[in-house]
Write a protein that holds these residues in place. Structure first.
Motif, PDB file in Angstrom:
ATOM      1  N   LEU A  98       0.791  -1.237   0.000  1.00  0.00           N
ATOM      2  CA  LEU A  98       0.000   0.000   0.000  1.00  0.00           C
ATOM      3  C   LEU A  98       0.823   1.287   0.000  1.00  0.00           C
ATOM      4  O   LEU A  98       0.444   2.244  -0.679  1.00  0.00           O
ATOM      5  CB  LEU A  98      -0.972   0.013   1.184  1.00  0.00           C
ATOM      6  CG  LEU A  98      -2.319  -0.656   0.975  1.00  0.00           C
ATOM      7  CD1 LEU A  98      -3.196  -0.469   2.207  1.00  0.00           C
ATOM      8  CD2 LEU A  98      -3.017  -0.117  -0.265  1.00  0.00           C
ATOM      9  N   PRO A  99       1.914   1.373   0.765  1.00  0.00           N
ATOM     10  CA  PRO A  99       2.681   2.633   0.722  1.00  0.00           C
ATOM     11  C   PRO A  99       3.109   3.016  -0.691  1.00  0.00           C
ATOM     12  O   PRO A  99       3.216   4.203  -0.997  1.00  0.00           O
ATOM     13  CB  PRO A  99       3.894   2.328   1.617  1.00  0.00           C
ATOM     14  CG  PRO A  99       3.397   1.304   2.576  1.00  0.00           C
ATOM     15  CD  PRO A  99       2.466   0.441   1.777  1.00  0.00           C
TER      16      PRO A  99
ATOM     17  N   GLN B 223       1.332   2.565  -3.272  1.00  0.00           N
ATOM     18  CA  GLN B 223       0.126   2.940  -4.014  1.00  0.00           C
ATOM     19  C   GLN B 223      -0.550   4.189  -3.446  1.00  0.00           C
ATOM     20  O   GLN B 223      -1.532   4.664  -4.017  1.00  0.00           O
ATOM     21  CB  GLN B 223      -0.881   1.778  -3.988  1.00  0.00           C
ATOM     22  CG  GLN B 223      -0.343   0.482  -4.548  1.00  0.00           C
ATOM     23  CD  GLN B 223       0.075   0.601  -5.999  1.00  0.00           C
ATOM     24  OE1 GLN B 223      -0.606   1.234  -6.805  1.00  0.00           O
ATOM     25  NE2 GLN B 223       1.206   0.008  -6.351  1.00  0.00           N
ATOM     26  N   ALA B 224      -0.038   4.694  -2.325  1.00  0.00           N
ATOM     27  CA  ALA B 224      -0.735   5.771  -1.605  1.00  0.00           C
ATOM     28  C   ALA B 224      -0.957   7.000  -2.483  1.00  0.00           C
ATOM     29  O   ALA B 224      -2.071   7.546  -2.538  1.00  0.00           O
ATOM     30  CB  ALA B 224       0.055   6.148  -0.356  1.00  0.00           C
ATOM     31  N   SER B 225       0.078   7.458  -3.177  1.00  0.00           N
ATOM     32  CA  SER B 225      -0.079   8.672  -3.983  1.00  0.00           C
ATOM     33  C   SER B 225      -1.063   8.443  -5.120  1.00  0.00           C
ATOM     34  O   SER B 225      -1.828   9.351  -5.482  1.00  0.00           O
ATOM     35  CB  SER B 225       1.279   9.117  -4.530  1.00  0.00           C
ATOM     36  OG  SER B 225       1.843   8.110  -5.359  1.00  0.00           O
TER      37      SER B 225
ATOM     38  N   VAL C  46      -3.654   6.394  -5.063  1.00  0.00           N
ATOM     39  CA  VAL C  46      -5.004   6.393  -4.480  1.00  0.00           C
ATOM     40  C   VAL C  46      -5.446   7.828  -4.195  1.00  0.00           C
ATOM     41  O   VAL C  46      -6.590   8.206  -4.466  1.00  0.00           O
ATOM     42  CB  VAL C  46      -5.046   5.542  -3.192  1.00  0.00           C
ATOM     43  CG1 VAL C  46      -6.389   5.706  -2.481  1.00  0.00           C
ATOM     44  CG2 VAL C  46      -4.809   4.071  -3.518  1.00  0.00           C
ATOM     45  N   ILE C  47      -4.546   8.638  -3.648  1.00  0.00           N
ATOM     46  CA  ILE C  47      -4.880  10.041  -3.363  1.00  0.00           C
ATOM     47  C   ILE C  47      -5.234  10.776  -4.651  1.00  0.00           C
ATOM     48  O   ILE C  47      -6.192  11.548  -4.691  1.00  0.00           O
ATOM     49  CB  ILE C  47      -3.710  10.727  -2.629  1.00  0.00           C
ATOM     50  CG1 ILE C  47      -3.561  10.147  -1.222  1.00  0.00           C
ATOM     51  CG2 ILE C  47      -3.936  12.237  -2.560  1.00  0.00           C
ATOM     52  CD1 ILE C  47      -2.309  10.596  -0.503  1.00  0.00           C
TER      53      ILE C  47
END
Length: 208
Positions: A171-172, A174-176, A178-179
């Motif tokens: 997930l880290p 993919q964070a940007s 997703v944002i």
């Protein structure tokens, strides 16, 4: 039948508890730190939180977008088949008879549940929705992720060739992304609202 009723009550109570707890936190922030509640309202549910996300959206209302990470629908199936061994009822008899009894238990528990995502998700308002799913998930079996996808009307979905734990370890990275998806979805929804148009139909699917 008694066991199915008990399972359905436990499932519904757990989902409702999450929805009420979320509502209570928002009420507290409204009275103590209202600045935190300005702007769009986005629900992000991960793992067990994703299971409760339809109930949370139904309870709160006024949600602008939702992201489900590692979620599913048909909680009796998840509870009885998860690799975490959440619940393993003692069923006597031959293997075939036990399998039949287990299938019947799932069917009856789902029928009696009022809060399962399979019951709640189809009636939710049409908001931008994103699913992040693991193709080899055994904690929240991938088959139940497929059920959630269908129940939500086939929204945009990002599929990963991973298991449940690996999905969250990833997930880290993919964070940007997703944002960016959230910001774009909310901006598009706001522009449609200003024009008086309906939100767009459910979106696309990608394997990553």
């Amino acid at each position: 039948a008694q066991q199915a009723g008990m399972m359905a009550r436990e499932i519904d109570n757990g989902l409702a508890e999450t929805a009420y707890a979320t509502e209570a936190v928002l009420a507290y922030l409204e009275s103590s730190e209202p600045a935190y509640l300005r702007g769009p309202r986005i629900v992000v549910g991960a793992s067990a939180g994703a299971l409760a996300t339809p109930a949370v959206i139904k309870r709160l209302g006024g949600i602008d977008a939702a992201v489900y990470i590692g979620g599913g629908a048909h909680l009796p199936e998840i509870v009885l088949e998860s690799s975490m061994r959440i619940y393993r009822p003692r069923i006597k008899g031959k293997v075939a008879d036990r399998n039949d009894s287990l299938s019947r238990l799932k069917e009856l528990a789902l029928k009696r549940s009022q809060m399962d995502p399979l019951k709640v998700a189809p009636a939710l308002p049409p908001i931008p929705t994103l699913l992040l799913t693991a193709e080899f998930d055994r904690v929240v079996p991938s088959s139940t992720g497929e059920l959630l996808y269908e129940a939500l009307g086939r929204p945009e979905r990002w599929r990963y060739p991973l298991g449940h734990i690996a999905l969250f370890l990833n997930l880290p990275l993919q964070a940007s992304r997703v944002i960016d998806w959230i910001e774009e979805a909310v901006q598009h929804r706001e522009s449609l609202t200003k024009c008086g148009d309906d939100p767009p139909p459910p979106g696309q699917e990608a394997s990553l």
